[in-house]
Structure formats: C-alpha cells, structure tokens
Design a protein around this motif. Structure first.
Motif, PDB file in Angstrom:
ATOM      1  N   LYS A 220       0.821  -1.216   0.000  1.00 22.42           N
ATOM      2  CA  LYS A 220       0.000   0.000   0.000  1.00 22.42           C
ATOM      3  C   LYS A 220       0.857   1.270   0.000  1.00 22.42           C
ATOM      4  CE  LYS A 220      -3.960  -2.152   2.308  1.00 22.42           C
ATOM      5  NZ  LYS A 220      -4.862  -2.117   3.488  1.00 22.42           N
ATOM      6  N   LYS A 221       2.144   1.122   0.335  1.00 23.41           N
ATOM      7  CA  LYS A 221       3.035   2.282   0.382  1.00 23.41           C
ATOM      8  C   LYS A 221       3.902   2.403  -0.867  1.00 23.41           C
ATOM      9  CE  LYS A 221       3.386   2.343   5.435  1.00 23.41           C
ATOM     10  NZ  LYS A 221       4.302   2.305   6.601  1.00 23.41           N
ATOM     11  N   ARG A 222       3.561   1.661  -1.905  1.00 24.13           N
ATOM     12  CA  ARG A 222       4.361   1.725  -3.135  1.00 24.13           C
ATOM     13  C   ARG A 222       4.321   3.137  -3.706  1.00 24.13           C
ATOM     14  NH1 ARG A 222      -0.226  -1.358  -4.252  1.00 24.13           N
ATOM     15  NH2 ARG A 222      -1.628  -0.535  -5.854  1.00 24.13           N
ATOM     16  N   ASP A 223       5.423   3.550  -4.281  1.00 26.85           N
ATOM     17  CA  ASP A 223       5.495   4.912  -4.803  1.00 26.85           C
ATOM     18  C   ASP A 223       5.971   4.926  -6.249  1.00 26.85           C
ATOM     19  OD1 ASP A 223       8.187   4.397  -4.612  1.00 26.85           O
ATOM     20  OD2 ASP A 223       8.686   6.294  -3.645  1.00 26.85           O
ATOM     21  N   ILE A 224       6.509   6.031  -6.678  1.00 24.94           N
ATOM     22  CA  ILE A 224       6.851   6.234  -8.079  1.00 24.94           C
ATOM     23  C   ILE A 224       7.907   5.255  -8.576  1.00 24.94           C
ATOM     24  CG2 ILE A 224       8.642   7.977  -7.578  1.00 24.94           C
ATOM     25  CD1 ILE A 224       7.586   9.493 -10.070  1.00 24.94           C
ATOM     26  N   VAL A 225       8.841   4.850  -7.697  1.00 28.62           N
ATOM     27  CA  VAL A 225       9.878   3.898  -8.090  1.00 28.62           C
ATOM     28  C   VAL A 225       9.266   2.567  -8.506  1.00 28.62           C
ATOM     29  CG1 VAL A 225      11.793   2.498  -7.224  1.00 28.62           C
ATOM     30  CG2 VAL A 225      11.722   4.942  -6.733  1.00 28.62           C
ATOM     31  N   PHE A 226       8.285   2.108  -7.742  1.00 32.76           N
ATOM     32  CA  PHE A 226       7.615   0.851  -8.096  1.00 32.76           C
ATOM     33  C   PHE A 226       6.933   0.965  -9.457  1.00 32.76           C
ATOM     34  CE2 PHE A 226       3.555  -1.356  -8.440  1.00 32.76           C
ATOM     35  CZ  PHE A 226       3.977  -2.682  -8.376  1.00 32.76           C
ATOM     36  N   PHE A 227       6.212   2.041  -9.688  1.00 26.81           N
ATOM     37  CA  PHE A 227       5.474   2.196 -10.942  1.00 26.81           C
ATOM     38  C   PHE A 227       6.416   2.250 -12.145  1.00 26.81           C
ATOM     39  CE2 PHE A 227       2.059   3.083  -8.094  1.00 26.81           C
ATOM     40  CZ  PHE A 227       0.898   2.790  -8.795  1.00 26.81           C
ATOM     41  N   ILE A 228       7.529   2.942 -11.995  1.00 29.58           N
ATOM     42  CA  ILE A 228       8.493   3.022 -13.105  1.00 29.58           C
ATOM     43  C   ILE A 228       9.060   1.649 -13.422  1.00 29.58           C
ATOM     44  CG2 ILE A 228      10.758   3.905 -13.789  1.00 29.58           C
ATOM     45  CD1 ILE A 228      10.094   6.473 -12.269  1.00 29.58           C
ATOM     46  N   ALA A 229       9.507   0.934 -12.402  1.00 31.73           N
ATOM     47  CA  ALA A 229      10.112  -0.388 -12.617  1.00 31.73           C
ATOM     48  C   ALA A 229       9.083  -1.401 -13.101  1.00 31.73           C
ATOM     49  CB  ALA A 229      10.768  -0.869 -11.318  1.00 31.73           C
ATOM     50  N   PHE A 230       7.924  -1.413 -12.463  1.00 33.85           N
ATOM     51  CA  PHE A 230       6.903  -2.417 -12.783  1.00 33.85           C
ATOM     52  C   PHE A 230       6.388  -2.264 -14.208  1.00 33.85           C
ATOM     53  CE2 PHE A 230       2.364  -3.566 -13.003  1.00 33.85           C
ATOM     54  CZ  PHE A 230       2.451  -4.916 -12.695  1.00 33.85           C
ATOM     55  N   PHE A 231       5.995  -1.061 -14.580  1.00 33.12           N
ATOM     56  CA  PHE A 231       5.365  -0.890 -15.890  1.00 33.12           C
ATOM     57  C   PHE A 231       6.359  -0.965 -17.045  1.00 33.12           C
ATOM     58  CE2 PHE A 231       1.773   0.651 -13.386  1.00 33.12           C
ATOM     59  CZ  PHE A 231       0.734   0.033 -14.059  1.00 33.12           C
ATOM     60  N   THR A 232       7.590  -0.477 -16.859  1.00 33.55           N
ATOM     61  CA  THR A 232       8.575  -0.633 -17.934  1.00 33.55           C
ATOM     62  C   THR A 232       8.917  -2.110 -18.130  1.00 33.55           C
ATOM     63  OG1 THR A 232      10.338  -0.161 -16.328  1.00 33.55           O
ATOM     64  CG2 THR A 232       9.594   1.656 -17.709  1.00 33.55           C
ATOM     65  N   PHE A 233       8.981  -2.848 -17.036  1.00 34.09           N
ATOM     66  CA  PHE A 233       9.249  -4.291 -17.124  1.00 34.09           C
ATOM     67  C   PHE A 233       8.093  -5.011 -17.815  1.00 34.09           C
ATOM     68  CE2 PHE A 233       8.928  -8.573 -15.127  1.00 34.09           C
ATOM     69  CZ  PHE A 233      10.076  -9.117 -15.671  1.00 34.09           C
ATOM     70  N   ILE A 234       6.864  -4.706 -17.424  1.00 32.66           N
ATOM     71  CA  ILE A 234       5.689  -5.350 -18.015  1.00 32.66           C
ATOM     72  C   ILE A 234       5.565  -5.015 -19.497  1.00 32.66           C
ATOM     73  CG2 ILE A 234       3.167  -5.370 -18.025  1.00 32.66           C
ATOM     74  CD1 ILE A 234       4.449  -7.014 -15.787  1.00 32.66           C
ATOM     75  N   ILE A 235       5.828  -3.762 -19.845  1.00 32.03           N
ATOM     76  CA  ILE A 235       5.762  -3.363 -21.257  1.00 32.03           C
ATOM     77  C   ILE A 235       6.762  -4.161 -22.079  1.00 32.03           C
ATOM     78  CG2 ILE A 235       6.188  -1.486 -22.891  1.00 32.03           C
ATOM     79  CD1 ILE A 235       5.214   0.445 -20.693  1.00 32.03           C
ATOM     80  N   SER A 236       7.973  -4.308 -21.560  1.00 36.95           N
ATOM     81  CA  SER A 236       8.991  -5.064 -22.295  1.00 36.95           C
ATOM     82  C   SER A 236       8.568  -6.520 -22.470  1.00 36.95           C
ATOM     83  CB  SER A 236      10.334  -4.985 -21.571  1.00 36.95           C
ATOM     84  OG  SER A 236      10.312  -5.684 -20.335  1.00 36.95           O
ATOM     85  N   ILE A 237       7.946  -7.096 -21.449  1.00 35.68           N
ATOM     86  CA  ILE A 237       7.489  -8.489 -21.525  1.00 35.68           C
ATOM     87  C   ILE A 237       6.387  -8.627 -22.575  1.00 35.68           C
ATOM     88  CG2 ILE A 237       6.321 -10.351 -20.284  1.00 35.68           C
ATOM     89  CD1 ILE A 237       9.217  -9.976 -19.472  1.00 35.68           C
ATOM     90  N   LEU A 238       5.413  -7.743 -22.542  1.00 39.14           N
ATOM     91  CA  LEU A 238       4.291  -7.813 -23.477  1.00 39.14           C
ATOM     92  C   LEU A 238       4.755  -7.642 -24.923  1.00 39.14           C
ATOM     93  CD1 LEU A 238       1.557  -5.767 -21.545  1.00 39.14           C
ATOM     94  CD2 LEU A 238       1.712  -8.259 -21.814  1.00 39.14           C
ATOM     95  N   LEU A 239       5.653  -6.686 -25.148  1.00 36.06           N
ATOM     96  CA  LEU A 239       6.141  -6.455 -26.507  1.00 36.06           C
ATOM     97  C   LEU A 239       7.002  -7.603 -27.008  1.00 36.06           C
ATOM     98  CD1 LEU A 239       7.064  -2.649 -26.473  1.00 36.06           C
ATOM     99  CD2 LEU A 239       5.057  -3.746 -27.474  1.00 36.06           C
ATOM    100  N   SER A 240       7.654  -8.316 -26.085  1.00 32.12           N
ATOM    101  CA  SER A 240       8.530  -9.418 -26.492  1.00 32.12           C
ATOM    102  C   SER A 240       7.764 -10.579 -27.114  1.00 32.12           C
ATOM    103  CB  SER A 240       9.342  -9.922 -25.290  1.00 32.12           C
ATOM    104  OG  SER A 240       8.523 -10.612 -24.363  1.00 32.12           O
ATOM    105  N   PHE A 241       6.451 -10.654 -26.860  1.00 33.18           N
ATOM    106  CA  PHE A 241       5.639 -11.705 -27.489  1.00 33.18           C
ATOM    107  C   PHE A 241       5.435 -11.420 -28.978  1.00 33.18           C
ATOM    108  CE2 PHE A 241       4.254 -12.342 -23.046  1.00 33.18           C
ATOM    109  CZ  PHE A 241       4.439 -13.711 -22.955  1.00 33.18           C
TER     110      PHE A 241
END
Length: 384
Positions: A220-241
C-alpha cells in the motif's frame, strides 16, 4: 556519504582501467552511437579534452555511472533509515551486472539510468525541476516512452493531474518525434528477453527482483519507483511476445528498483526473531555469492564460452595493431561499422585492401585485388 564516495571512486577507477586496458572500440559501440546520436556530441567533447584515445572513449560513461551511484545513495535516504542499510543498498546497485556493463561500454543505458534517478530525486524534492527534466527527455531518446507510460499510471494512482497531463503530452510528442512503431508478427522473443534480464541482474538476483515486484504490487506504500520499474518491465514483456525489443529501452528503468529489493529483504529479515533468520541468511549468502561470481565472469568472459557474444569488444584494437604491423594502413569493408571501429585506431579508408568479418566463425579475412592474402582468427587475438 564519504564512505560510499570512496568505495565508488575506487570501483569506478578499476572499471576505467579495465575498459582502457582491455576493451576495444567495437562494432557494438558504433551501433550504439548510431541509435543514440547524443553520444556523438558527448564523445567529441571528450576527444576534444583528452584526445582521440581509449581513455577519452570510456571516461564519459564512467563519470555518469559514478554520479548515478552517488545519486542512488541520496535516493535511498527516502526509503532506508539506517546508514549501513543505505550503504549496503548502494553497493548492491553498483555491483548489478547491468550497471557495470553500461558504465564501461559506449551506450545510452547509463545515461537513461542517471536521468531516471535524477528525475525521481527531483520529483521528491522539487517537482517543478522534475517536470523540466521530463520535458528535456522527450527529444532525447525513444526509450523514454516507457517511462512516460509508467508515469501515467502513477499519476492516476496518486490523482496527480499535473503529472498526468504532462505525461500524456510528453508520451504523444515522444512517440511522434521518434516515429515509434509497434509492429511485427507474433514471434515469441519472451525467453530471449528473460535471458537478457538474467544477464543484467544475475540469475538469482533477477528471481528476487520478480519476487519483489510481486510483493510491491500489494504494498500500500508503493510509490513512483515501483510504478516506473513495474510498468517498464511489463511493457517489455508484453512487446517481447510480438517483436525483438531493444533491451536498453527498458532495462535501465528497472534498476532503480534495487531500493525496494533491499528494503523488502531487510524488513523481512528484521521482523523475525534471531532464531528464525537462518533462511534469510542463506538467501543473502546465495544472492551475494552468485552476484559476485557473475561480476567476476564479466571481466573474465574473454576466456569463457560467452566470448563469442562479446568478441567485438576485444579484437578490434589488436586487429588494428596486427594490420599495421603488416603495413596495411588503408582498408575498405562492406561492414561500415567495422570500418569505423578500425578507423578509431588509425586505419584509414582505402581501396587497396578489403576486409571481411565472419561473425559466426570469429574470423577476419583480408583481400588484395580480390585475392585472400590473410585470415585471422579473432578469438586468438588477445589484449591481456
């Protein structure tokens, strides 16, 4: 702070020595300059100051890497209370293979890492300056599109209308300016991408990265660092398909998450009684040991099975010396990047000799009037 400055200075002095002594200006370096033209201006300025040599070639990335480590340390003050925890987190960040690699080769990754850390730090201390930095990044590189994308979700989560509006605007401008395109038929480069992330973090650290991402999703205390790492990682995974992605467009934004990885590990360790900390001590030993061995392998990969993947970083300089010793000073090649790499070491373009690099076989052939006069196994060229 003085302690981390001293340790970082010694470590990056070693990296500079290693880069100057053993690495060559490679075909991969030339490709990086082509894909990130700002590097041309940075290197030309360095050449102006220090002359056109290996020191001037490596020192810009070393300086930016060193500054990134210090900036990371300052950023840990927002997440870790104890000085020794901040020091420990910074050392881990410094030893991440991706951080080491980006600091000693000519590439854009180390600059993206630095700018990401600087943005997060400014966002926490002076939002106006952070917005100005984002605006400058719009025209710097197409890789920032994933950062803007992540910030959109963070702005929605925090109900930050100013950041949301700016992120949407910057994403649209960046995508249009660099003509960003998502195309290709589904080919499934997912496993290749995961293998690359394994190399960037080291295998066991990457597994813990995935665990920390999962844990952060429910924090519940996640901040901007989590969002940057999480979404850039997820985007790379999705595009890799669908397509083979350029890892340096995504991985630099995930490295800042080392802060959360250390934070979660220490909090899980300390919340338990001493007699129940054995498992965590074992995990810590495994992570640090494998990370250390992986880092050592980076510097010794000239002698490992991975040498074919990195041979370009080793053979150009000794090849240039070999050709000069045989009085071959003017060459030509269909491989223009090879030609530019050799030109860095004084070989000029001419039509008397033709050089062909066979990457799969790790061989270079030299032709004179269409007749092969020499063949060199580049894997045997050694700068050590």
């Amino acid at each position: 702070m003085k302690k981390i400055i001293a340790v970082s200075f010694l470590f990056y002095s070693f990296l500079l020595w290693y880069g100057v002594s053993f690495l060559s200006f490679s075909i991969v370096d030339v490709r990086s300059i082509d894909h990130f033209p700002v590097l041309n201006y940075i290197l030309n300025f360095s050449f102006f100051l220090f002359g056109k040599n290996d020191f001037a070639l490596r020192v810009p990335e070393i300086i930016v890497g060193f500054c990134s480590v210090l900036l990371f340390y300052k950023l840990t003050e927002f997440y870790l209370k104890k000085e020794k925890d901040r020091f420990f987190a910074t050392i881990i960040f410094m030893l991440i293979p991706g951080m080491i690699i980006s600091s000693i080769i000519v590439n854009k990754s180390v600059y993206l890492i630095f700018l990401t850390l600087l943005f997060v730090y400014l966002y926490k201390t002076n939002k106006i300056y952070s917005y100005i930095l984002l605006a400058l990044c719009v025209f710097l590189d197409s890789g920032f599109i994933s950062l803007f994308f992540a910030l959109i979700f963070y702005a929605i989560y925090k109900k930050d209308n100013v950041l949301l509006l700016l992120s949407l605007l910057f994403l649209a401008i960046n995508a249009n300016y660099f003509n960003y395109d998502i195309g290709g038929k589904p080919k499934g480069h997912f496993l290749d991408l995961f293998g690359t992330y394994f190399l960037i973090f080291s295998p066991f650290v990457f597994i813990y990265f995935l665990f920390s991402i999962y844990k952060g999703f429910f924090d519940k205390k996640r901040d901007i660092v989590f969002f940057i790492a999480f979404f850039t990682f997820i985007i790379s995974i999705l595009l890799s398909f669908r397509q083979r992605i350029k890892i340096d467009d995504y991985a630099p934004f995930t490295l800042v998450y080392v802060i959360y990885m250390v934070k979660y590990f220490l909090s899980s360790y300390r919340v338990r009684l001493p007699q129940f900390r054995g498992t965590y001590k074992t995990v810590f030993i495994v992570l640090i040991t494998t990370l250390t061995f992986f880092d050592i392998a980076l510097f010794l990969n000239r002698y490992t099975p991975a040498r074919k993947l990195s041979s370009s970083y080793y053979f150009i300089k000794p090849l240039a010396s070999e050709l000069k010793n045989k009085n071959i000073d003017f060459i030509n090649s269909k491989n223009k990047r090879l030609l530019r790499a050799l030109n860095f070491y004084g070989l000029k373009k001419g039509n008397k000799y033709m050089i062909i690099y066979e990457k799969r076989e790790n061989k270079v052939s030299i032709f004179h009037k269409k007749r092969k006069i020499m063949q060199i196994n580049v894997s045997k060229l050694n700068t050590l």
